[in-house]
Each structure stands twice: as structure tokens, then as C-alpha cells.
Write a protein that holds these residues in place. Structure first.
Motif, PDB file in Angstrom:
ATOM      1  N   ARG A   1      53.038  66.266  53.325  1.00 32.21           N
ATOM      2  CA  ARG A   1      51.710  66.139  53.908  1.00 32.21           C
ATOM      3  C   ARG A   1      50.968  67.465  53.931  1.00 32.21           C
ATOM      4  O   ARG A   1      49.793  67.554  53.598  1.00 32.21           O
ATOM      5  N   VAL A   2      51.704  68.504  54.344  1.00 38.55           N
ATOM      6  CA  VAL A   2      51.109  69.836  54.400  1.00 38.55           C
ATOM      7  C   VAL A   2      50.681  70.277  52.996  1.00 38.55           C
ATOM      8  O   VAL A   2      49.590  70.829  52.801  1.00 38.55           O
ATOM      9  N   ALA A   3      51.545  69.981  52.017  1.00 45.05           N
ATOM     10  CA  ALA A   3      51.227  70.351  50.637  1.00 45.05           C
ATOM     11  C   ALA A   3      49.995  69.587  50.143  1.00 45.05           C
ATOM     12  O   ALA A   3      49.093  70.163  49.535  1.00 45.05           O
ATOM     13  N   LEU A   4      49.974  68.273  50.442  1.00 45.65           N
ATOM     14  CA  LEU A   4      48.827  67.456  50.036  1.00 45.65           C
ATOM     15  C   LEU A   4      47.537  67.995  50.651  1.00 45.65           C
ATOM     16  O   LEU A   4      46.507  68.094  49.985  1.00 45.65           O
ATOM     17  N   GLU A   5      47.644  68.346  51.925  1.00 48.21           N
ATOM     18  CA  GLU A   5      46.479  68.858  52.628  1.00 48.21           C
ATOM     19  C   GLU A   5      45.968  70.135  51.978  1.00 48.21           C
ATOM     20  O   GLU A   5      44.766  70.308  51.776  1.00 48.21           O
ATOM     21  N   ALA A   6      46.905  71.013  51.638  1.00 49.81           N
ATOM     22  CA  ALA A   6      46.523  72.283  50.995  1.00 49.81           C
ATOM     23  C   ALA A   6      45.843  72.009  49.656  1.00 49.81           C
ATOM     24  O   ALA A   6      44.822  72.623  49.328  1.00 49.81           O
ATOM     25  N   ASP A   7      46.411  71.071  48.900  1.00 45.36           N
ATOM     26  CA  ASP A   7      45.841  70.749  47.589  1.00 45.36           C
ATOM     27  C   ASP A   7      44.480  70.069  47.720  1.00 45.36           C
ATOM     28  O   ASP A   7      43.580  70.288  46.907  1.00 45.36           O
ATOM     29  N   LEU A   8      44.370  69.249  48.778  1.00 43.41           N
ATOM     30  CA  LEU A   8      43.126  68.508  48.978  1.00 43.41           C
ATOM     31  C   LEU A   8      41.953  69.454  49.241  1.00 43.41           C
ATOM     32  O   LEU A   8      40.812  69.165  48.887  1.00 43.41           O
ATOM     33  N   ARG A   9      42.271  70.600  49.852  1.00 39.71           N
ATOM     34  CA  ARG A   9      41.221  71.580  50.129  1.00 39.71           C
ATOM     35  C   ARG A   9      40.495  72.024  48.861  1.00 39.71           C
ATOM     36  O   ARG A   9      39.362  72.452  48.910  1.00 39.71           O
ATOM     37  N   HIS A  10      41.194  71.961  47.726  1.00 37.86           N
ATOM     38  CA  HIS A  10      40.601  72.443  46.481  1.00 37.86           C
ATOM     39  C   HIS A  10      40.202  71.312  45.542  1.00 37.86           C
ATOM     40  O   HIS A  10      39.698  71.552  44.459  1.00 37.86           O
ATOM     41  N   ALA A  11      40.463  70.080  45.976  1.00 37.95           N
ATOM     42  CA  ALA A  11      40.286  68.944  45.060  1.00 37.95           C
ATOM     43  C   ALA A  11      38.851  68.815  44.557  1.00 37.95           C
ATOM     44  O   ALA A  11      38.625  68.540  43.379  1.00 37.95           O
ATOM     45  N   VAL A  12      37.886  69.044  45.457  1.00 35.53           N
ATOM     46  CA  VAL A  12      36.494  68.880  45.042  1.00 35.53           C
ATOM     47  C   VAL A  12      36.101  69.966  44.044  1.00 35.53           C
ATOM     48  O   VAL A  12      35.622  69.671  42.944  1.00 35.53           O
ATOM     49  N   GLU A  13      36.352  71.230  44.417  1.00 37.84           N
ATOM     50  CA  GLU A  13      35.933  72.332  43.543  1.00 37.84           C
ATOM     51  C   GLU A  13      36.663  72.302  42.190  1.00 37.84           C
ATOM     52  O   GLU A  13      36.132  72.719  41.174  1.00 37.84           O
ATOM     53  N   ARG A  14      37.908  71.785  42.213  1.00 40.73           N
ATOM     54  CA  ARG A  14      38.667  71.713  40.961  1.00 40.73           C
ATOM     55  C   ARG A  14      38.386  70.433  40.189  1.00 40.73           C
ATOM     56  O   ARG A  14      39.062  70.139  39.203  1.00 40.73           O
ATOM     57  N   ASP A  15      37.442  69.662  40.706  1.00 47.37           N
ATOM     58  CA  ASP A  15      36.989  68.492  39.957  1.00 47.37           C
ATOM     59  C   ASP A  15      38.073  67.431  39.787  1.00 47.37           C
ATOM     60  O   ASP A  15      38.134  66.764  38.751  1.00 47.37           O
ATOM     61  N   GLU A  16      38.922  67.301  40.797  1.00 41.11           N
ATOM     62  CA  GLU A  16      40.044  66.369  40.674  1.00 41.11           C
ATOM     63  C   GLU A  16      39.718  64.973  41.220  1.00 41.11           C
ATOM     64  O   GLU A  16      40.501  64.042  41.044  1.00 41.11           O
ATOM     65  N   LEU A  17      38.582  64.846  41.895  1.00 38.49           N
ATOM     66  CA  LEU A  17      38.218  63.537  42.427  1.00 38.49           C
ATOM     67  C   LEU A  17      37.361  62.781  41.417  1.00 38.49           C
ATOM     68  O   LEU A  17      36.608  63.393  40.651  1.00 38.49           O
ATOM     69  N   PHE A  18      37.508  61.487  41.417  1.00 39.68           N
ATOM     70  CA  PHE A  18      36.579  60.675  40.628  1.00 39.68           C
ATOM     71  C   PHE A  18      36.407  59.324  41.315  1.00 39.68           C
ATOM     72  O   PHE A  18      37.165  58.988  42.219  1.00 39.68           O
ATOM     73  N   LEU A  19      35.393  58.607  40.886  1.00 42.38           N
ATOM     74  CA  LEU A  19      35.119  57.315  41.510  1.00 42.38           C
ATOM     75  C   LEU A  19      35.445  56.175  40.564  1.00 42.38           C
ATOM     76  O   LEU A  19      35.286  56.291  39.349  1.00 42.38           O
ATOM     77  N   GLU A  20      35.924  55.091  41.163  1.00 42.03           N
ATOM     78  CA  GLU A  20      35.963  53.829  40.434  1.00 42.03           C
ATOM     79  C   GLU A  20      35.010  52.878  41.144  1.00 42.03           C
ATOM     80  O   GLU A  20      34.691  53.065  42.315  1.00 42.03           O
ATOM     81  N   PHE A  21      34.579  51.873  40.405  1.00 42.89           N
ATOM     82  CA  PHE A  21      33.580  50.950  40.926  1.00 42.89           C
ATOM     83  C   PHE A  21      34.092  49.532  40.791  1.00 42.89           C
ATOM     84  O   PHE A  21      34.501  49.122  39.701  1.00 42.89           O
ATOM     85  N   GLN A  22      34.061  48.807  41.901  1.00 40.31           N
ATOM     86  CA  GLN A  22      34.492  47.409  41.843  1.00 40.31           C
ATOM     87  C   GLN A  22      33.266  46.509  41.959  1.00 40.31           C
ATOM     88  O   GLN A  22      32.470  46.646  42.895  1.00 40.31           O
TER      89      GLN A  22
END
Ligand code: C2E
Ligand code: MG
Ligand code: MG
Ligand code: MG
Length: 282
Positions: A24-45
């Protein structure tokens, strides 16, 4: 012997607990950079209108493409984002990306498409949500009426007074509001009267066994009747079978969303679906 095994058992248990919190701690740390590193994307239903059988809207669902773990589902990181406040940054990103994509469908000729975005309780509690929505609409050029914000029933109840104010302000901007996962929270039905809600989304847990479970059927009928008597419309979530659709149509549910009509998909794939529904039948 038994004792020692018990002891090992405990230590093992301990270690798995530590592993879980370490993850969890690791995920949280990684999540902090997810936006700037362009790791998020959207799907559409797709969301279909019962009357016309056409896609009229899409729900934007966030996905995280983690560099090591691969695809992390929202159920594993939205709660972390909420608890750490990261949801504010992630939520802004989602809002902007969803609006930009919906505007792109408009540009492609599908000018009546709508998009809905999930907003968490934490976001609703912050006045800056208004700013974010206003900025997003200005930046993307999306018509406010094409944007729907989804708030879960349980977050509606968290701070009813400030939530009501927030919803009214959003409504005044022309944005529409839906209640997500309806029926699963501690429903105080009076909030339907107090809050400016346009659409009720019937939770998929009631839709799943709709055709075999009398009680689920009764709940769904009651929700639709209630919505209609208050001049709200309903979306059934988690629609997977034709039998469910038949029953929901008989009860006059207006909109359907679920695997039967399509899983959450990429932006371009949804665009193809829109194009094919307008293609002349050969
Ligand atoms: P939700 O808003 O209730 O979204 C519907 C969920 O049901 C999605 O799961 C969707 O993939 C799934 N679903 C749709 N049709 C069916 C069906 O026919 N059968 C079944 N079994 N499931 C179906 P997903 O994408 O894993 O999202 C889970 C939850 O994560 C969402 O529930 C929402 O609460 C949250 N979430 C997703 N994206 C965002 C976001 O951008 N912001 C926030 N705050 N929460 C989000
Ligand atoms: Mg939703
Ligand atoms: Mg839902
Ligand atoms: Mg949900």
C-alpha cells in the motif's frame, strides 16, 4: 510442535500483513507521480437510451498503467487517492480528460454525446471543485449540459448541508448530477427532494439477479417508480442479459449501461461504435 507451528503461523500472518501495508505504501508513493508520468488513462463505457437503442453517453472510468504492476484497477487505488488527498489532482486530470474526449466526439460529428465523471466525497467537500469544473469547461469548450457528475449515495450523506450547496452551484453552471450506486448507501430518501439530482443510477448489485430474485426485482421497481414520481430518470448499471433489459424496459427504465452493450473501452473504440450506429444499413 503444535505451538511452534502456531507461532510460525502468527509470524507468517504478521509478514503478510506487513507485505500488504508495504504494498500500500509503495502504491501510494507511485500514485503520487502517476499523473505527471502520464500513467493514467480513461476508458469509456457506453450508456444507451432505451427508447432509441442508441449510445447517448459514456461513463469515464480511470485506469492506472503501473510501470511494474501493469493495470491497477480503480478499486485498488481510488481509496488510497481519497485518503491521501491525491484524488484532488487525479480528479482534476480525469475531469479534464473526460471533457476533452467528449468534446472530440462532438468535433467528430456526434454533437449530442454526453460524458459522466465519478467524483468522490472528498472532492465534493472542496470548494475548488467548482473552480475545476469551470476551468475544464472553459479550456475544453464542452457544453456544460453534456457533463454529468456522478456522486455516490454514501458521499451525498457525508456532509449533507455543504453537499447540497455544492450541487446547487454545479447545477447553476448547467452541469448535471447523478447518484451512483443507488440503493447501497444509507438511503435517506428525503435527499432526493433536497438535492438537485437529475439521474439515479440503480446499483448493479440489484440488477444482477433481477430476473430470478423477487426482492431485487421489487427494489428495482420501487427505485424506478420513486425516480419517476420525482421527475428523475434512471440508468440501470451492470446490465448483462437480454432478460434484464426486457424487464427494465417494462418498468420504463430510460437508460442502460453494462457489459451487454459494451465493456469500458478506449476513446477511439467508442468513437467507432458511434460511427457504426450511424452507418447506413447495407
Ligand atoms: P462505478 O462508478 O459504479 O462504475 C461502474 C463499475 O461497474 C465499473 O468498474 C465498470 O467497469 C463496472 N461494470 C460496468 N458494467 C458492468 C457489468 O455489466 N457487470 C459488472 N459486473 N460490472 C460492470 P470499474 O471501472 O472497475 O470502476 C470501479 C469503481 O471505481 C467505479 O464504480 C467508481 O466508483 C470508481 N472509479 C472509477 N473511475 C473513477 C474516477 O475517475 N474517479 C473516482 N472518484 N472514482 C472512480
Ligand atoms: Mg460511476
Ligand atoms: Mg455505480
Ligand atoms: Mg461503484
Amino acid at each position: 510442535q503444535v505451538k511452534r507451528r502456531g507461532g510460525n503461523g502468527f509470524r507468517f500472518y504478521d509478514r503478510t500483513m506487513n507485505a500488504a501495508s508495504a504494498e500500500r505504501v509503495a502504491l501510494e508513493a507511485d500514485l503520487r507521480h502517476a499523473v505527471e508520468r502520464d500513467e493514467l488513462f480513461l476508458e469509456f463505457q457506453p450508456v444507451l437510451e432505451a427508447a432509441s437503442g442508441r449510445i447517448v453517453s459514456a461513463e469515464a472510468l480511470v485506469r492506472w498503467n503501473h510501470p511494474r504492476l501493469g493495470r491497477v484497477p480503480p478499486d485498488r487505488f481510488i481509496a488510497i487517492a481519497d485518503e491521501t488527498g491525491l484524488i484532488v489532482e487525479i480528479g482534476d486530470w480525469v475531469l479534464n480528460e473526460a471533457a476533452r474526449r467528449c468534446h472530440a466526439w462532438h468535433e467528430a460529428g456526434f454533437t449530442d454525446m454526453n460524458v459522466s465523471v465519478n467524483v468522490s466525497a472528498m472532492q465534493f467537500g472542496q470548494p475548488r471543485l467548482l473552480e475545476s469544473v469551470r476551468d475544464t469547461l472553459a479550456r475544453t469548450g464542452l457544453r456544460p449540459g453534456c457533463l454529468m457528475l456522478e456522486i455516490t449515495e454514501s458521499s451525498l450523506m457525508q456532509d449533507a448541508e455543504s453537499t447540497a450547496g455544492m450541487l446547487r452551484a454545479l447545477r447553476n453552471m448547467g452541469v448535471r448530477i447523478s447518484v451512483d450506486d443507488f440503493g447501497t448507501g444509507y438511503s435517506s430518501l428525503s435527499y432526493l427532494k433536497r438535492f438537485p439530482i437529475d439521474v439515479i443510477k440503480i446499483d448493479k448489485s440489484f440488477v444482477r439477479d433481477l430476473c430470478t430474485d423477487e426482492e431485487d426485482a421489487a427494489i428495482v421497481r420501487a427505485i424506478i417508480a420513486l425516480a419517476h414520481s420525482m421527475r428523475r430518470s434512471t440508468i440501470a448499471e451492470g446490465v448483462e442479459t437480454e432478460a434484464q433489459i426486457e424487464l427494465l424496459k417494462r418498468e420504463r427504465c430510460e437508460y442502460f449501461q453494462g457489459y451487454y452493450y459494451g465493456r469500458p473501452m478506449a476513446f477511439a473504440q467508442l468513437l467507432e461504435r458511434l460511427e457504426s450506429q450511424d452507418a447506413p444499413v447495407a
